[in-house]
Every structure is written in structure tokens, then in C-alpha cells.
Write an enzyme that holds these catalytic residues in place. Sequence first.
Site, PDB file in Angstrom:
ATOM      1  N   ASP A  32       0.787  -1.222  -0.004  1.00 26.46           N
ATOM      2  CA  ASP A  32      -0.039  -0.016  -0.084  1.00 26.46           C
ATOM      3  C   ASP A  32       1.069   1.330   0.030  1.00 26.46           C
ATOM      4  O   ASP A  32       1.999   1.168   0.755  1.00 26.46           O
ATOM      5  CB  ASP A  32      -0.899  -0.025   1.264  1.00 26.46           C
ATOM      6  CG  ASP A  32      -2.022   0.962   1.047  1.00 26.46           C
ATOM      7  OD1 ASP A  32      -3.226   0.597   1.005  1.00 26.46           O
ATOM      8  OD2 ASP A  32      -1.839   2.268   1.135  1.00 26.46           O
ATOM      9  N   ILE A  33       0.338   2.142  -0.833  1.00 31.84           N
ATOM     10  CA  ILE A  33       1.268   3.706  -0.836  1.00 31.84           C
ATOM     11  C   ILE A  33       1.211   4.227   0.509  1.00 31.84           C
ATOM     12  O   ILE A  33       2.170   5.410   0.555  1.00 31.84           O
ATOM     13  CB  ILE A  33       0.891   4.264  -2.136  1.00 31.84           C
ATOM     14  CG1 ILE A  33       1.853   5.121  -2.631  1.00 31.84           C
ATOM     15  CG2 ILE A  33      -0.359   5.034  -1.643  1.00 31.84           C
ATOM     16  CD1 ILE A  33       1.696   5.694  -4.035  1.00 31.84           C
ATOM     17  N   GLY A  94     -15.750   3.430   3.723  1.00 32.14           N
ATOM     18  CA  GLY A  94     -14.739   4.228   3.462  1.00 32.14           C
ATOM     19  C   GLY A  94     -13.952   3.829   2.101  1.00 32.14           C
ATOM     20  O   GLY A  94     -12.615   4.090   1.942  1.00 32.14           O
ATOM     21  N   GLN A  95     -14.600   2.929   1.266  1.00 38.39           N
ATOM     22  CA  GLN A  95     -14.080   2.777   0.087  1.00 38.39           C
ATOM     23  C   GLN A  95     -13.479   3.659  -0.684  1.00 38.39           C
ATOM     24  O   GLN A  95     -14.430   4.404  -1.212  1.00 38.39           O
ATOM     25  CB  GLN A  95     -14.835   1.447  -0.669  1.00 38.39           C
ATOM     26  CG  GLN A  95     -14.149   0.972  -1.806  1.00 38.39           C
ATOM     27  CD  GLN A  95     -14.950  -0.168  -2.652  1.00 38.39           C
ATOM     28  OE1 GLN A  95     -16.128  -0.544  -2.189  1.00 38.39           O
ATOM     29  NE2 GLN A  95     -14.376  -0.810  -3.655  1.00 38.39           N
ATOM     30  N   HIS A 101     -10.564  -5.081  -3.213  1.00 31.40           N
ATOM     31  CA  HIS A 101      -9.207  -5.272  -2.458  1.00 31.40           C
ATOM     32  C   HIS A 101      -9.407  -5.851  -1.123  1.00 31.40           C
ATOM     33  O   HIS A 101     -10.312  -5.363  -0.455  1.00 31.40           O
ATOM     34  CB  HIS A 101      -8.323  -4.230  -2.813  1.00 31.40           C
ATOM     35  CG  HIS A 101      -9.010  -2.775  -2.264  1.00 31.40           C
ATOM     36  ND1 HIS A 101     -10.010  -2.194  -2.944  1.00 31.40           N
ATOM     37  CD2 HIS A 101      -8.864  -2.156  -1.202  1.00 31.40           C
ATOM     38  CE1 HIS A 101     -10.242  -1.203  -2.148  1.00 31.40           C
ATOM     39  NE2 HIS A 101      -9.429  -1.072  -1.049  1.00 31.40           N
TER      40      HIS A 101
HETATM   41  P1  5GP Z   1      -9.989   1.640   0.305  1.00 28.85           P
HETATM   42  O1  5GP Z   1      -9.945   2.894   1.365  1.00 28.85           O
HETATM   43  O2  5GP Z   1     -10.570   1.899  -0.977  1.00 28.85           O
HETATM   44  O3  5GP Z   1     -10.212   0.099   1.142  1.00 28.85           O
HETATM   45  O4  5GP Z   1      -8.107   1.440   0.278  1.00 28.85           O
HETATM   46  C1  5GP Z   1      -7.651   2.029  -0.638  1.00 28.85           C
HETATM   47  C2  5GP Z   1      -6.191   1.809  -0.538  1.00 28.85           C
HETATM   48  O5  5GP Z   1      -5.427   2.082  -1.728  1.00 28.85           O
HETATM   49  C3  5GP Z   1      -5.594   2.638   0.318  1.00 28.85           C
HETATM   50  O6  5GP Z   1      -5.005   2.096   1.568  1.00 28.85           O
HETATM   51  C4  5GP Z   1      -4.465   3.772  -0.308  1.00 28.85           C
HETATM   52  O7  5GP Z   1      -3.442   3.751   0.593  1.00 28.85           O
HETATM   53  C5  5GP Z   1      -4.098   2.566  -1.420  1.00 28.85           C
HETATM   54  N1  5GP Z   1      -3.706   3.274  -2.668  1.00 28.85           N
HETATM   55  C6  5GP Z   1      -4.389   4.238  -3.320  1.00 28.85           C
HETATM   56  N2  5GP Z   1      -3.594   4.613  -4.584  1.00 28.85           N
HETATM   57  C7  5GP Z   1      -2.631   3.777  -4.583  1.00 28.85           C
HETATM   58  C8  5GP Z   1      -1.528   3.820  -5.297  1.00 28.85           C
HETATM   59  O8  5GP Z   1      -1.370   4.497  -6.481  1.00 28.85           O
HETATM   60  N3  5GP Z   1      -0.546   2.803  -5.181  1.00 28.85           N
HETATM   61  C9  5GP Z   1      -0.766   1.900  -4.042  1.00 28.85           C
HETATM   62  N4  5GP Z   1       0.286   1.023  -3.869  1.00 28.85           N
HETATM   63  N5  5GP Z   1      -1.627   1.962  -3.115  1.00 28.85           N
HETATM   64  C10 5GP Z   1      -2.504   3.147  -3.295  1.00 28.85           C
END
Ligand code: 5GP
Length: 115
Positions: A32-33, A94-95, A101
Site C-alpha cells: 500500500d502506498i 470508506g472504500q 481489494h
Molecule cells: P480503500 O480505502 O479503498 O479500502 O483502500 C484503498 C487503498 O489503496 C488505500 O489504503 C490507499 O493507500 C491505497 N492506494 C491508493 N492509491 C494507491 C496507489 O497508487 N498505489 C498503491 N500502492 N496503493 C494505493
Amino acid sequence: MTAEKTIFKKIIDREIPATIVYEDDRCLAFEDINPVAPTHVVVIPKKEIVSVDDLSEEDEALVGHLFVVMRKIAAELHLESGYRVVTNCGRDAGQEVMHLHFHLLGGRGFRWPPG
Ligand code: 5GP
């Protein structure tokens, strides 16, 4: 008009870089970034599915495969003391990225209930 690719689809297609920790024909796992734990790996199917809410019976084997992959990654990363698997589905959870994923989190303790 074609829909805009998600950031995760761009990672699958190697249009943007990521630190990939596992890949096979059905899935991809990368760091994760913006990690929220010492280990924070995102595990995704290559098939474009928006969220848990969009799964169908035909995806049962795929989702099972993702969990077996997460178990193998957790072993590889020495998360013997435990880890957490999280998937956010929809606005209230919070997606942010609209591609199914699982967050594989480890390397620290986690509270319950989650925030
Ligand atoms: P969500 O909030 O949708 O469950 O999680 C999305 C996740 O994707 C977050 O933890 C965010 O840090 C990660 N993320 C978003 N953009 C990128 C990216 O460009 N690269 C990587 N490696 N992770 C990302």
C-alpha cells in the site's frame, strides 16, 4: 466512451508502478502506498469487480484463492503473531478505490471494534 480505469487496474496493466509482492494469473498483491501498519499489502483480483457487493457465485473460487494467497503472503512476511484482513465496501466503509481489494495488515496489534 470507455470508463476511466481505476488506479488498481492501472497497476495491473503496469501503467503506474507499485512494489509487487505476489502475482499469478488471477491476482496481484502490492505494498500500500500509504501504509497504516508495518506490513500493509493490498491483494486484488485481476478481474474487475468493484467490491464485495458485486460478487457473484461465479467468483467463489476466485475469492477463496485470494484468501489462500493472503495466507501464503502472511507466512512469507513472518506474520506469525497474527494479522488482519480488511475489505472496505461502499461509502460508509470508506472504500476509495472501486476495485475489490483486501488489506493484509500486520506487524502491530489491532483494536476491536475497528473505527
Ligand atoms: P480503500 O480505502 O479503498 O479500502 O483502500 C484503498 C487503498 O489503496 C488505500 O489504503 C490507499 O493507500 C491505497 N492506494 C491508493 N492509491 C494507491 C496507489 O497508487 N498505489 C498503491 N500502492 N496503493 C494505493
